[in-house]
Scaffold this motif. Structure first.
Motif, PDB file in Angstrom:
ATOM      1  N   UNK A  55       0.827  -1.187   0.000  1.00 11.92           N
ATOM      2  CA  UNK A  55       0.000   0.000   0.000  1.00 11.92           C
ATOM      3  C   UNK A  55       0.868   1.246   0.000  1.00 11.92           C
ATOM      4  N   UNK A  56       0.250   2.392  -0.308  1.00 10.45           N
ATOM      5  CA  UNK A  56       0.998   3.638  -0.430  1.00 10.45           C
ATOM      6  C   UNK A  56       1.349   4.194   0.938  1.00 10.45           C
ATOM      7  N   UNK A  57       2.441   4.966   0.975  1.00 11.09           N
ATOM      8  CA  UNK A  57       2.850   5.667   2.186  1.00 11.09           C
ATOM      9  C   UNK A  57       3.212   7.085   1.795  1.00 11.09           C
ATOM     10  N   UNK A 126       6.869   7.370  -6.103  1.00 11.40           N
ATOM     11  CA  UNK A 126       6.654   5.938  -6.226  1.00 11.40           C
ATOM     12  C   UNK A 126       7.543   5.374  -7.330  1.00 11.40           C
ATOM     13  N   UNK A 127       7.694   4.065  -7.325  1.00  6.38           N
ATOM     14  CA  UNK A 127       8.550   3.386  -8.302  1.00  6.38           C
ATOM     15  C   UNK A 127       7.776   2.214  -8.890  1.00  6.38           C
ATOM     16  N   UNK A 128       7.733   2.132 -10.226  1.00  6.02           N
ATOM     17  CA  UNK A 128       7.123   0.993 -10.907  1.00  6.02           C
ATOM     18  C   UNK A 128       8.180  -0.068 -11.149  1.00  6.02           C
ATOM     19  N   UNK A 129       7.778  -1.324 -10.991  1.00 10.54           N
ATOM     20  CA  UNK A 129       8.695  -2.451 -11.180  1.00 10.54           C
ATOM     21  C   UNK A 129       8.227  -3.234 -12.400  1.00 10.54           C
ATOM     22  N   UNK A 130       9.101  -3.321 -13.393  1.00 12.97           N
ATOM     23  CA  UNK A 130       8.758  -4.039 -14.623  1.00 12.97           C
ATOM     24  C   UNK A 130       9.483  -5.373 -14.673  1.00 12.97           C
ATOM     25  N   UNK A 131       8.718  -6.399 -14.988  1.00 13.42           N
ATOM     26  CA  UNK A 131       9.228  -7.756 -15.149  1.00 13.42           C
ATOM     27  C   UNK A 131       8.865  -8.206 -16.555  1.00 13.42           C
ATOM     28  N   UNK A 132       9.766  -8.841 -17.294  1.00 15.29           N
ATOM     29  CA  UNK A 132       9.406  -9.330 -18.629  1.00 15.29           C
ATOM     30  C   UNK A 132       8.165 -10.212 -18.567  1.00 15.29           C
ATOM     31  N   UNK A 133       7.364 -10.189 -19.641  1.00 17.08           N
ATOM     32  CA  UNK A 133       6.129 -10.972 -19.655  1.00 17.08           C
ATOM     33  C   UNK A 133       6.404 -12.467 -19.470  1.00 17.08           C
ATOM     34  N   UNK A 134       7.537 -12.912 -19.978  1.00 13.96           N
ATOM     35  CA  UNK A 134       8.001 -14.266 -19.694  1.00 13.96           C
ATOM     36  C   UNK A 134       9.418 -14.150 -19.157  1.00 13.96           C
ATOM     37  N   UNK A 135       9.628 -14.535 -17.908  1.00 11.38           N
ATOM     38  CA  UNK A 135      10.922 -14.394 -17.264  1.00 11.38           C
ATOM     39  C   UNK A 135      11.452 -15.775 -16.888  1.00 11.38           C
ATOM     40  N   UNK A 163       3.795  -1.426  -8.035  1.00  9.83           N
ATOM     41  CA  UNK A 163       4.285  -0.107  -7.652  1.00  9.83           C
ATOM     42  C   UNK A 163       4.761  -0.136  -6.210  1.00  9.83           C
ATOM     43  N   UNK A 164       5.955   0.440  -5.975  1.00  8.02           N
ATOM     44  CA  UNK A 164       6.513   0.541  -4.626  1.00  8.02           C
ATOM     45  C   UNK A 164       6.430   1.989  -4.157  1.00  8.02           C
ATOM     46  N   UNK A 165       6.206   2.151  -2.870  1.00 10.46           N
ATOM     47  CA  UNK A 165       6.117   3.486  -2.293  1.00 10.46           C
ATOM     48  C   UNK A 165       6.541   3.417  -0.834  1.00 10.46           C
ATOM     49  N   UNK A 172       6.310  -0.140   0.851  1.00 10.34           N
ATOM     50  CA  UNK A 172       5.034  -0.782   0.552  1.00 10.34           C
ATOM     51  C   UNK A 172       4.947  -1.048  -0.945  1.00 10.34           C
ATOM     52  N   UNK A 173       4.230  -2.120  -1.288  1.00 12.89           N
ATOM     53  CA  UNK A 173       4.084  -2.520  -2.688  1.00 12.89           C
ATOM     54  C   UNK A 173       2.618  -2.817  -2.986  1.00 12.89           C
TER      55      UNK A 173
END
Length: 260
Positions: A55-57, A126-135, A163-165, A172-173
């Motif tokens: 959750x957000x902070x 905040x920070x978005x975390x991207x993961x390849x669609x197939x990892x 999203x991390x915050x 929090x995520x």
């Protein structure tokens, strides 16, 4: 980590986990036969998807701080972590991630390799975390007096938003995904390829949403909750010694997980 898996219309399942956030799967071969043990918390995958949630902070975090938060958590679990980092603009790309852990001699060691993660600052703290669609996640298991095992698990997602915050020591995520999946892509035992006809593993979760909080000021404290409309699993294997066959297939509806 301890938690409970709640099933709609059924009893709760108590879980105790101590593996990384990625739902790693450990295949364990013995002279008596074939057994499959899911090392809990790959999802914790999942640090990558099923449990990198929250959750957000009010404070701000940077891409570097979010990566270090995840890395330090893995180190705290006993993993050695090595990776290459490349900062460009508001993004930090972490590649060639190599994690390893040694256990008691009879249990051997486990190593995992992850290709790439990207942490992007959104300009609002905040920070978005991207993961390849197939990892692909490559895992090696070597235990005393047992065959060496190498396997690749493809971790997939559709519509994953993470999203991390928060603050560096109180992060929090938030996470939602249309679908999260894991598939056993390849298995090698003592240098010999094991056919998909002899062993297969597929797990899919639909409409996943979760929240996770990680506090690290004094010691690691994690509070996690996630839900999924359905969890579908399909496991099929042949005992390499005795030749017997085992199959597990089904769907669980209304899945809820809580853990600390």
């Amino acid at each position: 980590m301890r938690g409970k898996l709640h099933r709609a219309g059924g009893p709760d399942l108590a879980l105790k986990t101590n593996a990384p956030h990625i739902f790693p799967i450990r295949l364990h071969l013995t002279e008596k036969g074939f057994t499959m043990r899911i090392l809990k918390k790959l999802g914790g995958t999942s640090a990558l998807a099923l449990v990198l949630v929250a959750q957000s902070a009010s404070a701000d975090v940077t891409a570097k701080e979010v990566w270090e938060n995840w890395r330090d958590y893995m180190v705290g679990l006993g993993y050695e972590v090595a990776a290459n980092t490349d900062a460009s603009g508001n993004a930090l790309t972490v590649s060639d991630i190599d994690m390893s852990m040694s256990f008691e001699p009879e249990d051997g060691a486990v190593s995992m390799k992850i290709d790439r993660l990207t942490f992007s600052e959104n300009g609002d703290g905040t920070v978005s975390i991207q993961i390849p669609e197939v990892m692909p996640i490559n895992i090696s298991v070597a235990a005393e007096n047992e065959p060496a095992v190498d396997l690749q698990i493809d971790y997939g997602h559709v519509g994953l938003v993470m999203t991390a915050s928060g603050a560096p020591d109180d992060m929090a995520y938030d996470m939602t995904a249309d679908q999260l999946s894991m598939k056993l892509e390849s298995l090698d035992v003592e240098g010999e390829d094991v056919s998909a006809d002899d062993v297969s593993f597929n797990l899919t979760m639909a409409n996943v949403a979760g929240v996770s909080k990680m506090k690290t000021a004094d010691s690691y404290a994690i509070d996690q909750n996630f839900t999924a409309d359905t969890l579908t699993y399909d496991v099929d294997f042949t005992d390499p010694v005795e030749g017997g066959r085992g199959m597990f297939k089904g769907t669980v509806n209304g899945v809820k997980f809580t853990g600390t």
